[in-house]
Design a protein around this motif. Structure first.
Motif, PDB file in Angstrom:
ATOM      1  N   SER A  66     107.675  67.992 -55.795  1.00  0.00           N
ATOM      2  CA  SER A  66     107.777  68.539 -54.429  1.00  0.00           C
ATOM      3  C   SER A  66     107.672  70.061 -54.470  1.00  0.00           C
ATOM      4  O   SER A  66     106.984  70.666 -53.638  1.00  0.00           O
ATOM      5  N   GLU A  67     108.363  70.672 -55.448  1.00  0.00           N
ATOM      6  CA  GLU A  67     108.288  72.146 -55.582  1.00  0.00           C
ATOM      7  C   GLU A  67     106.877  72.582 -55.944  1.00  0.00           C
ATOM      8  O   GLU A  67     106.364  73.575 -55.433  1.00  0.00           O
ATOM      9  N   GLN A  68     106.252  71.822 -56.856  1.00  0.00           N
ATOM     10  CA  GLN A  68     104.888  72.156 -57.273  1.00  0.00           C
ATOM     11  C   GLN A  68     103.932  72.040 -56.075  1.00  0.00           C
ATOM     12  O   GLN A  68     103.047  72.889 -55.874  1.00  0.00           O
ATOM     13  N   ALA A  69     104.129  70.986 -55.280  1.00  0.00           N
ATOM     14  CA  ALA A  69     103.285  70.788 -54.091  1.00  0.00           C
ATOM     15  C   ALA A  69     103.485  71.923 -53.087  1.00  0.00           C
ATOM     16  O   ALA A  69     102.521  72.380 -52.454  1.00  0.00           O
ATOM     17  N   ALA A  70     104.725  72.393 -52.966  1.00  0.00           N
ATOM     18  CA  ALA A  70     105.003  73.499 -52.027  1.00  0.00           C
ATOM     19  C   ALA A  70     104.274  74.764 -52.487  1.00  0.00           C
ATOM     20  O   ALA A  70     103.712  75.507 -51.674  1.00  0.00           O
ATOM     21  N   ARG A  71     104.274  75.012 -53.837  1.00  0.00           N
ATOM     22  CA  ARG A  71     103.549  76.186 -54.355  1.00  0.00           C
ATOM     23  C   ARG A  71     102.050  76.070 -54.077  1.00  0.00           C
ATOM     24  O   ARG A  71     101.349  77.062 -53.901  1.00  0.00           O
ATOM     25  N   LEU A  72     101.561  74.815 -54.050  1.00  0.00           N
ATOM     26  CA  LEU A  72     100.129  74.573 -53.803  1.00  0.00           C
ATOM     27  C   LEU A  72      99.800  74.714 -52.312  1.00  0.00           C
ATOM     28  O   LEU A  72      98.633  74.762 -51.935  1.00  0.00           O
ATOM     29  N   GLY A  73     100.849  74.740 -51.486  1.00  0.00           N
ATOM     30  CA  GLY A  73     100.640  74.848 -50.036  1.00  0.00           C
ATOM     31  C   GLY A  73     100.427  73.505 -49.381  1.00  0.00           C
ATOM     32  O   GLY A  73      99.854  73.409 -48.292  1.00  0.00           O
ATOM     33  N   GLY A  74     100.918  72.419 -50.058  1.00  0.00           N
ATOM     34  CA  GLY A  74     100.730  71.051 -49.560  1.00  0.00           C
ATOM     35  C   GLY A  74      99.741  70.311 -50.445  1.00  0.00           C
ATOM     36  O   GLY A  74      99.139  70.907 -51.344  1.00  0.00           O
ATOM     37  N   VAL A  75      99.618  69.009 -50.193  1.00  0.00           N
ATOM     38  CA  VAL A  75      98.752  68.184 -51.054  1.00  0.00           C
ATOM     39  C   VAL A  75      97.863  67.274 -50.206  1.00  0.00           C
ATOM     40  O   VAL A  75      98.341  66.554 -49.339  1.00  0.00           O
ATOM     41  N   ASP A  76      96.563  67.337 -50.464  1.00  0.00           N
ATOM     42  CA  ASP A  76      95.619  66.409 -49.837  1.00  0.00           C
ATOM     43  C   ASP A  76      95.350  65.230 -50.761  1.00  0.00           C
ATOM     44  O   ASP A  76      94.863  64.198 -50.317  1.00  0.00           O
ATOM     45  N   CYS A  77      95.603  65.437 -52.052  1.00  0.00           N
ATOM     46  CA  CYS A  77      95.165  64.448 -53.021  1.00  0.00           C
ATOM     47  C   CYS A  77      96.121  64.441 -54.217  1.00  0.00           C
ATOM     48  O   CYS A  77      96.344  65.469 -54.842  1.00  0.00           O
ATOM     49  N   LEU A  78      96.723  63.274 -54.464  1.00  0.00           N
ATOM     50  CA  LEU A  78      97.582  63.085 -55.633  1.00  0.00           C
ATOM     51  C   LEU A  78      96.866  62.168 -56.608  1.00  0.00           C
ATOM     52  O   LEU A  78      96.460  61.060 -56.227  1.00  0.00           O
ATOM     53  N   ILE A  79      96.712  62.646 -57.827  1.00  0.00           N
ATOM     54  CA  ILE A  79      96.093  61.813 -58.861  1.00  0.00           C
ATOM     55  C   ILE A  79      97.096  61.611 -59.988  1.00  0.00           C
ATOM     56  O   ILE A  79      97.646  62.596 -60.503  1.00  0.00           O
ATOM     57  N   HIS A  80      97.357  60.354 -60.332  1.00  0.00           N
ATOM     58  CA  HIS A  80      98.289  60.068 -61.429  1.00  0.00           C
ATOM     59  C   HIS A  80      97.485  59.603 -62.639  1.00  0.00           C
ATOM     60  O   HIS A  80      96.922  58.508 -62.634  1.00  0.00           O
ATOM     61  N   ALA A  81      97.423  60.468 -63.663  1.00  0.00           N
ATOM     62  CA  ALA A  81      96.615  60.165 -64.860  1.00  0.00           C
ATOM     63  C   ALA A  81      97.451  60.253 -66.125  1.00  0.00           C
ATOM     64  O   ALA A  81      96.899  60.347 -67.219  1.00  0.00           O
ATOM     65  N   ALA A  82      98.782  60.237 -65.982  1.00  0.00           N
ATOM     66  CA  ALA A  82      99.651  60.338 -67.173  1.00  0.00           C
ATOM     67  C   ALA A  82      99.903  58.946 -67.734  1.00  0.00           C
ATOM     68  O   ALA A  82     100.084  57.991 -66.988  1.00  0.00           O
ATOM     69  N   THR A  83      99.937  58.879 -69.025  1.00  0.00           N
ATOM     70  CA  THR A  83     100.177  57.573 -69.642  1.00  0.00           C
ATOM     71  C   THR A  83     100.625  57.722 -71.087  1.00  0.00           C
ATOM     72  O   THR A  83     100.323  58.733 -71.733  1.00  0.00           O
ATOM     73  N   ILE A  84     101.358  56.717 -71.579  1.00  0.00           N
ATOM     74  CA  ILE A  84     101.392  56.467 -73.023  1.00  0.00           C
ATOM     75  C   ILE A  84     100.937  55.018 -73.207  1.00  0.00           C
ATOM     76  O   ILE A  84     101.133  54.186 -72.318  1.00  0.00           O
TER      77      ILE A  84
END
Ligand SMILES: NC(=O)c1ccc[n+]([C@@H]2O[C@H](COP(=O)([O-])OP(=O)(O)OC[C@H]3O[C@@H](n4cnc5c(N)ncnc54)[C@H](OP(=O)(O)O)[C@@H]3O)[C@@H](O)[C@H]2O)c1
Length: 240
Positions: A66-84
């Motif tokens: 949420s903090e990261q998104a606020a620094r970005l000025g909001g989010v149009d697109c969330l991509i989840h590419a993390a994995t093990i």
């Protein structure tokens, strides 16, 4: 300018996704964990924000994103590419009998839990934008192929998340989809044994591994331009 947050941007595919989004004029922000060197290089290449985040700590995922998104000025697109891909360290192509409880919990937290809480935390911002959520699945969670069982379970769960959230967030104009690669040239598939790689090539219509760019192009397009595809799992597997 569209704003894109990539969870797992330091991965082999994540890096190409970040570059593809950047080349398409999106403002990118990404997370990483152990790949500090890769992350710093990508950050300076793209001139973007990057956040070190351990996705095993699920309580911290929502607030941090949420903090990261606020620094970005909001989010149009969330991509989840993390994995093990494995419950074991060093990672192997684990068999049913190999999985440890601790490793299983970590894998499910990173592969599924962090995707869930990322969607939860960013839903309000994505709803304002009528944006896109793209979750990176895998053929392992979609088709009956030889696979490490914990990884396959986690990838199948993302399909359930997209099916549920496409209804929950649809009224706000948010589309939620899974992009499921087969075996790509590098990245998460590095533990695949040689005989199974050969088996994949035998059954793959195009008779070759996928390029990272081939998956990243679809992910970026879905993230930035998609407006009416939702609740779907799109395979990038060369015709398996
Ligand atoms: N490459 C393929 O052949 C293939 C095939 C099918 C599906 N996929 C899917 O595509 C997506 C991207 O895969 P990839 O090839 O880019 O994988 P990758 O190169 O192994 O990258 C994995 C990513 O997950 C992050 N990560 C791992 N553990 C973490 C933790 N505890 N906390 C935070 N982040 C963590 C890594 O961060 P650090 O490196 O910074 O630690 C990295 O950004 C995944 O969902 C994968 O399942 C890939």
């Amino acid at each position: 300018m569209k704003r894109a947050l990539v969870v797992g941007g330091s991965g082999k595919l994540g890096q190409v996704i970040c570059r593809t989004l950047h080349a398409a004029d999106a403002r990118v922000s990404f997370t990483y964990f152990k790949g500090e060197k890769v992350a710093k290089a990508l950050q300076s290449e793209l001139g973007c924000d990057a956040l070190r985040l351990d996705l095993r700590d699920l309580a911290s995922v929502g607030p941090a994103l949420s903090e990261q998104a606020a620094r970005l000025g909001g989010v149009d697109c969330l991509i989840h590419a993390a994995t093990i891909g494995s419950t074991l360290e060093p990672p192997v192509f684990d068999r049913l009998e190999d999985a440890s409880v601790e490793g299983f919990e970590a894998l499910m937290a990173i592969n599924v839990g962090s995707a869930f809480f990322a969607c939860q935390a960013l839903a309000p911002s994505l709803s304002k934008a009528g944006g896109n959520i793209v979750l990176l699945g895998s053929v392992d969670g979609i088709k009956p192929v030889p696979s490490p069982p914990p990884y396959a379970v986690s990838k199948a769960a993302l399909k359930g998340l997209a099916l549920s959230l496409c209804k929950a967030l649809g009224p706000s104009g948010v589309c939620v989809n899974v992009v499921a690669p087969g075996v790509l040239e590098s990245g998460a598939s590095h533990t695949l044994p040689d005989d199974l790689r050969a088996e994949y090539l035998k059954h793959c219509g195009l008779k070759r591994l996928g390029k990272l760019e081939e998956a990243a192009n679809l992910v970026a397009w879905m993230g930035l331009h998609n407006t009416y595809i939702t609740g779907q799992t799109l395979m990038v597997d060369g015709g398996l």
